[in-house]
Scaffold this active site. Structure first.
Site, mmCIF file in Angstrom:
data_model
loop_
_atom_site.group_PDB
_atom_site.id
_atom_site.type_symbol
_atom_site.label_atom_id
_atom_site.label_comp_id
_atom_site.label_asym_id
_atom_site.label_seq_id
_atom_site.Cartn_x
_atom_site.Cartn_y
_atom_site.Cartn_z
ATOM 1 N N HIS A 55 0.791 -0.737 -0.036
ATOM 2 C CA HIS A 55 0.150 -0.059 0.572
ATOM 3 C C HIS A 55 0.840 0.992 -0.397
ATOM 4 O O HIS A 55 1.725 1.380 0.321
ATOM 5 C CB HIS A 55 -0.969 -0.778 1.421
ATOM 6 C CG HIS A 55 -1.813 0.903 1.424
ATOM 7 N ND1 HIS A 55 -1.660 2.232 1.984
ATOM 8 C CD2 HIS A 55 -3.422 1.130 0.518
ATOM 9 C CE1 HIS A 55 -2.461 3.422 1.780
ATOM 10 N NE2 HIS A 55 -4.019 2.179 1.275
ATOM 11 N N CYS A 66 -4.744 2.449 -3.743
ATOM 12 C CA CYS A 66 -3.829 2.600 -3.132
ATOM 13 C C CYS A 66 -2.817 2.307 -3.274
ATOM 14 O O CYS A 66 -1.219 2.058 -3.137
ATOM 15 C CB CYS A 66 -3.592 3.372 -1.629
ATOM 16 S SG CYS A 66 -4.801 4.547 -0.799
ATOM 17 N N LYS A 104 -10.667 -1.310 9.906
ATOM 18 C CA LYS A 104 -11.095 -2.043 9.017
ATOM 19 C C LYS A 104 -11.276 -3.414 10.030
ATOM 20 O O LYS A 104 -11.746 -3.870 9.193
ATOM 21 C CB LYS A 104 -9.601 -2.347 8.341
ATOM 22 C CG LYS A 104 -8.899 -1.227 7.274
ATOM 23 C CD LYS A 104 -8.017 -1.862 6.141
ATOM 24 C CE LYS A 104 -7.075 -0.222 5.655
ATOM 25 N NZ LYS A 104 -8.234 0.043 4.601
ATOM 26 N N GLN A 153 -5.287 -5.736 6.662
ATOM 27 C CA GLN A 153 -5.844 -6.569 5.904
ATOM 28 C C GLN A 153 -6.313 -7.466 6.943
ATOM 29 O O GLN A 153 -6.635 -8.444 6.226
ATOM 30 C CB GLN A 153 -4.910 -6.300 4.718
ATOM 31 C CG GLN A 153 -5.539 -5.354 3.862
ATOM 32 C CD GLN A 153 -7.029 -4.602 3.973
ATOM 33 O OE1 GLN A 153 -7.314 -4.888 3.384
ATOM 34 N NE2 GLN A 153 -7.640 -3.558 3.356
ATOM 35 N N ASP A 205 3.073 -4.605 7.927
ATOM 36 C CA ASP A 205 1.355 -4.406 7.531
ATOM 37 C C ASP A 205 0.650 -5.044 8.125
ATOM 38 O O ASP A 205 0.115 -5.458 7.096
ATOM 39 C CB ASP A 205 1.864 -3.198 6.876
ATOM 40 C CG ASP A 205 0.824 -2.648 6.080
ATOM 41 O OD1 ASP A 205 -0.656 -2.857 6.885
ATOM 42 O OD2 ASP A 205 0.678 -1.991 4.589
HETATM 43 C C1 LIG Z 1 -2.903 -3.132 3.709
HETATM 44 C C2 LIG Z 1 -2.981 -1.686 3.981
HETATM 45 N N1 LIG Z 1 -1.882 -0.936 4.538
HETATM 46 C C3 LIG Z 1 -1.806 -0.101 5.031
HETATM 47 C C4 LIG Z 1 -3.533 0.999 4.858
HETATM 48 C C5 LIG Z 1 -3.457 2.237 5.061
HETATM 49 O O1 LIG Z 1 -4.013 2.592 6.478
HETATM 50 P P1 LIG Z 1 -4.507 3.663 7.148
HETATM 51 O O2 LIG Z 1 -5.711 4.399 6.068
HETATM 52 O O3 LIG Z 1 -5.804 3.417 7.757
HETATM 53 O O4 LIG Z 1 -3.400 4.297 7.919
HETATM 54 C C6 LIG Z 1 -4.594 0.518 4.314
HETATM 55 C C7 LIG Z 1 -5.579 0.696 4.581
HETATM 56 O O5 LIG Z 1 -6.279 1.390 3.878
HETATM 57 C C8 LIG Z 1 -4.408 -1.528 4.113
HETATM 58 O O6 LIG Z 1 -4.988 -1.643 3.650
#
Ligand SMILES: Cc1ncc(COP(=O)(O)O)c(C=O)c1O
Lengths: 426, 156
Positions: free
Chosen positions: A143, A384, A246, A223, A220
């Site tokens: 991401h 993203c 999420k 998900q 990270d």
């Molecule tokens: C795999 C992953 N990493 C990071 C993020 C970023 O999360 P957040 O926008 O809640 O900081 C997301 C979600 O958008 C994601 O799906």
């Protein structure tokens, strides 16, 4: 004295214990008021949980009760309300600790979400260790929030970003990861599960390779936490981050797990109140962990909502949840492919309940609009993860993602709505 | 389905399938790139302008049906127009796709200017898609102030 809500929070596990026996998706759906509505005259089918999940009543109620009865600033009041709010806020931290198998609540830092957690680790842990020519290792399916913070520190220090490529199915090989580790590798950061492809990464093997080379690792988990049990101690990972929104909790809050020894050695990320024990103009003494990393008044209601989401998930048997989501994934994948003229993007052998796809001759953005008019909420775009789109040579994909409340009916509605797209574009 | 047909009218689908005036214009005097980072739509508008008249206009890029059809129809409608007329079309088009249908206020002259662009009226019912329809128009407008060192290379 415990407040009524604290007693209720303590009892959350018992009242949900019947959920453990069988996976009762109808009962789960009934817990999510937002699912019960029509969109454009059709019953809502919510297939965008990977972007953000809907919230169960228990989460809404926990936040409500805070604001209705127990709200005040935390850690700084002698008065009753401040103490209640502090107890509930710190109680949420303990829940996060247990939820991911950490040993110590001091290892749990509340953050805005995964994005802030990655930035915190990049700036406070990794940046001070970087020399020009050093390497930071990520993978090709990250991401943007697990790419850009590393580019920022690389730019500032002269280090470089090294990317482990994904294969044609969107899978990451632990061996290829190992092959990219050099003596210049200072840190590795990668997703547990990909948001755009659904790929589950072989994180145990990847962590083992990194450990062998003395490389610290951040995962990270944005998900992953809504779908599977995470045990940070069993993983022996240095940092693990996730977002509350999420996993059925409120947005604007998330958690960073970091080994206490790391967090203690790291400089603060931001300065302000809450993160200090003594300030004069000559010298400031920082607070203990985790407060050292929580400058300013925190997202009190968010943390408490996250705690309630954890209680909620603790009432669900994750093995049964995984089996349920897997059956939805299999059905959706098969039925979409059977329509013909549809390419599933992301076909790794181990996948979470995410189906990314493109329809021949119909742009994902048009698919998103048509599905919406059919009452089916999906995400259409680059998710993203523009490098992933480039890898598969598509401008965007349509992504249907499943959560604990989705049903086989939802799959049927998705497939029917895709047929409408093809009819419109015939 | 019926409101989907308001958006995806046959004319729009046709221009999406077979975009007119597609591909670079070697002799362009003006050119601009447009990008919608939200959905990844990309468009490049090429103009050949002489004496305040659009002698030729072409586009290329990749995007959804609405943005592709909008670009294709822009080229059809603007070719041969004076800049003054073209600006009036742009203005009427913006009102057409952004107005709440109850308050849409187009004069007969506007309608005549818009001509076949009136098929985009359905877009205003789909707020998330207005940008798809207007991207090429904003790009066209940007191109007016971006002279090329004509001729434009296709290698660029
Ligand atoms: C795999 C992953 N990493 C990071 C993020 C970023 O999360 P957040 O926008 O809640 O900081 C997301 C979600 O958008 C994601 O799906």
């Amino acid at each position: 004295m415990l407040t009524a809500h604290e007693r209720a929070e303590g009892g959350a596990l018992d009242s949900k214990s019947d959920r453990r026996a069988t996976f009762d998706v109808a009962a789960i759906r009934a817990d999510f008021p937002a699912l019960d509505q029509e969109v454009h005259g059709k019953p809502l089918v919510y297939l965008d949980s990977a972007a953000s999940a809907q919230k169960p009543r228990a989460v809404i109620a926990a936040m409500d009760s805070l604001y209705l009865h127990d709200y005040a600033n935390v850690h700084r009041g002698v008065h009753e309300l401040s103490q209640r709010a502090t107890r509930r806020y710190e109680g949420a931290r303990d829940r996060v600790r247990d939820f991911i198998g950490a040993g110590d609540s001091r290892e749990i830092v509340f953050v805005r979400g995964t994005t802030e957690a990655v930035n915190l680790v990049a700036q406070s842990f990794v940046r001070p260790r970087l020399q020009p020519g050093d390497e930071i290792l990520i993978t090709g399916l990250e991401h943007h929030s697990n790419i850009v913070p590393w580019q920022l520190v690389a730019e500032a220090t002269g280090a470089k970003l090294v990317v482990v490529a994904i294969d044609e199915h969107g899978a990451v090989s632990a061996d290829e990861f190992a092959a990219k580790i050099t003596e210049r590798t200072r840190f590795a950061s990668f997703a547990h599960i990909s948001n755009s492809l659904g790929t589950v990464l072989p994180i145990e093997a990847m962590i083992a390779h990194a450990k062998k080379a003395g490389v610290s690792v951040m995962i990270d988990g944005a998900q992953a936490v809504p779908h599977r049990h995470v045990d940070v101690r069993a993983l022996d990972v240095d940092f693990y981050a996730f977002s509350s929104h999420k996993m059925y909790g409120p947005s604007g809050i998330g958690a960073l797990y970091g080994k206490a020894s790391h967090l203690e050695a790291m400089p603060p990320y931001q300065g302000g109140g809450e993160m200090i024990t003594k300030v004069s103009f000559e010298e400031t003494v920082y607070n203990d962990i985790p407060h050292k990393f929580e400058a300013g008044t925190p997202n009190i209601g968010g943390a408490i909502g996250l705690g309630a989401a954890i209680d909620y998930l603790n009432g669900i048997d994750f093995d049964q949840l995984a089996a349920h989501e897997e059956s939805l994934l299999a059905a959706a994948t098969t039925q979409l492919v059977d329509l013909g003229g549809i390419t599933v993007v992301g076909t790794a052998p181990e996948k979470a309940a995410v189906v990314g796809f493109v329809i021949d001759g119909v742009h994902p953005h048009d698919v998103g609009t048509i599905l919406d008019r059919e009452g089916v909420a999906v995400r259409a775009g680059h998710h993203c993860a523009q490098p992933v789109m480039d890898h598969f040579k598509v401008p965007a994909t349509v992504r249907a993602s499943f959560g604990c409340y989705n049903t086989m009916d939802d799959v049927v509605r998705l497939v029917a709505a895709v047929e409408v797209c093809r009819e419109v574009f015939r | 389905m019926s409101d989907l047909r308001d958006l995806y009218q046959e004319v729009i689908l046709d221009h999406n399938r077979q975009p007119r005036n597609f591909g670079p214009l070697e002799t362009a005097s003006h050119k601009a790139d447009g990008y919608n980072p939200l959905c990844g739509d990309r468009v490049t508008v090429y103009l050949q302008i002489q004496d305040d008249r659009i002698d030729d206009v072409r586009f290329d890029g990749a995007g959804c049906a609405i943005s592709t059809a909008s670009a294709s129809m822009l080229t059809d409608v603007l070719k041969g127009r004076s800049l003054e007329e073209a600006r009036a079309v742009f203005d009427a088009f913006s009102r057409l796709v952004t107005a709440d249908s109850t308050e849409l206020n187009l004069s007969d002259a506007d309608r005549e200017l818009l001509g076949k662009l009136l098929v985009f009226q359905g877009v205003c019912e789909f707020p998330a898609r207005v940008k798809c329809a207007t991207l090429v128009w904003h790009t066209w407008s940007a191109a007016l102030s971006q002279e090329t060192d004509a001729p434009v290379s296709t290698e660029e």
